[in-house]
Design a protein around this motif. Structure first.
Motif, short mmCIF file in Angstrom:
data_model
loop_
_atom_site.label_atom_id
_atom_site.label_comp_id
_atom_site.label_asym_id
_atom_site.label_seq_id
_atom_site.Cartn_x
_atom_site.Cartn_y
_atom_site.Cartn_z
N HIS A 142 3.98 4.75 2.37
CA HIS A 142 2.47 6.18 2.74
C HIS A 142 1.97 6.33 1.70
O HIS A 142 2.74 7.49 1.37
N HIS A 150 -3.82 10.24 3.58
CA HIS A 150 -2.86 9.29 1.91
C HIS A 150 -2.42 10.11 1.08
O HIS A 150 -2.53 10.03 -0.10
N GLU A 154 1.44 1.61 -1.45
CA GLU A 154 0.02 1.90 -1.36
C GLU A 154 -1.22 1.91 -2.29
O GLU A 154 -1.99 0.96 -2.39
N GLU A 174 -5.89 7.37 8.34
CA GLU A 174 -5.43 8.30 8.01
C GLU A 174 -4.89 8.78 6.89
O GLU A 174 -5.33 8.25 5.41
N ASP A 194 -5.06 1.69 4.71
CA ASP A 194 -4.86 0.54 5.22
C ASP A 194 -5.50 -0.57 5.83
O ASP A 194 -4.91 -1.81 5.24
#
Ligand SMILES: [Zn+2]
Length: 245
Positions: A161, A39, A166, A37, A48
């Motif tokens: 996210h 980010h 993160e 994904e 992730d």
């Protein structure tokens, strides 16, 4: 900062006799899950899995057991159209991969599997909750525990996210993979969040200064807060695994 060598915890690097030795000591296999994904400009697309793998390796070093290579495929969410985002649409595809893995681990007489997901979109979590419930009802010899990165109540940052949570976590695990200077300067281009909502639809606009990032501005990254976050998450994961064996 935590450093260390975790090669002895990586299942894919072990020879059969090393696997036997490790599982005789503690019969747990960790299965880290993630996603591919976007980010934000400052983070790698595999974040992730990098975070879930990193935490599983550290947990295995403390508790025992071995860690599978991370599964980089995760379930879709609301950001499936963002650049460099490749997510599984069909829940059956996702479940098939996990089920195949679990069934084979059970064939090898593994006593416990721990699925730990660093991708915590709603569909991913629903699929895992259902899987755990079904697995328990099916009376398997191997126990299954499903845990998610965003469910640590003690963490002082909320799961997000590509935002502060993160970014802080990956900066602790892989400092070389976080490039905050790829984002515009915070003083010249502060976050413009209507009503202070850092999760709003405006963050999905490619012209937004924090495009593709949902949550608190990652440019507020503080290494001390990051170190504390990693420590809290690790303590939590260790205790969850210990209490489920
Ligand atoms: Zn993520």
């Amino acid at each position: 900062m935590m450093t260390g060598d975790y090669r002895a915890q990586q299942l894919e690097l072990q020879l059969p006799h090393q696997i036997d030795d490790a599982l005789t000591e503690k019969s747990i296999i960790y299965i880290p899950l993630g996603a591919i994904e976007y980010h934000g400009l400052h983070l790698p697309i595999g974040l992730d899995s990098l975070t879930s793998h990193g935490l599983c390796l550290r947990t295995a070093k403390q508790v025992g057991g071995l860690v599978m290579p991370p599964l980089y495929y995760g379930m879709t969410g609301s950001i499936g159209h963002h650049p460099w985002t490749i997510l599984v649409e069909d829940e059956a595809e996702f479940n098939a991969l996990i089920r195949t893995t679990l069934n084979r681990l059970e064939d090898f007489n593994v006593e416990q599997a721990v699925i730990f997901t660093g991708h915590f979109g709603r569909r991913q979590l629903a699929a895992l909750d259902l899987l755990q419930e079904e697995w328990r009802m099916e009376n398997h010899t191997m126990k299954l525990t499903c845990l998610s990165m965003n469910r640590c109540a003690e963490a002082e940052l909320k799961g997000d996210h590509g935002a502060l949570f993160e970014t802080s976590l990956l900066a602790q695990l892989h400092p070389d993979l976080v490039q905050l200077d790829r984002l515009p300067d915070i003083n010249q281009h502060p976050a413009a969040d209507p009503d202070g909502d850092s999760w709003g639809i405006h963050r999905r606009d490619p012209d937004n200064v924090l495009f593709g990032i949902l949550g608190d501005d990652p440019r507020a990254y503080d290494p001390l807060q990051g170190a504390k976050l990693l420590e809290t998450l690790l303590d939590w994961l260790v205790s969850e695994v210990n209490s489920s064996t």
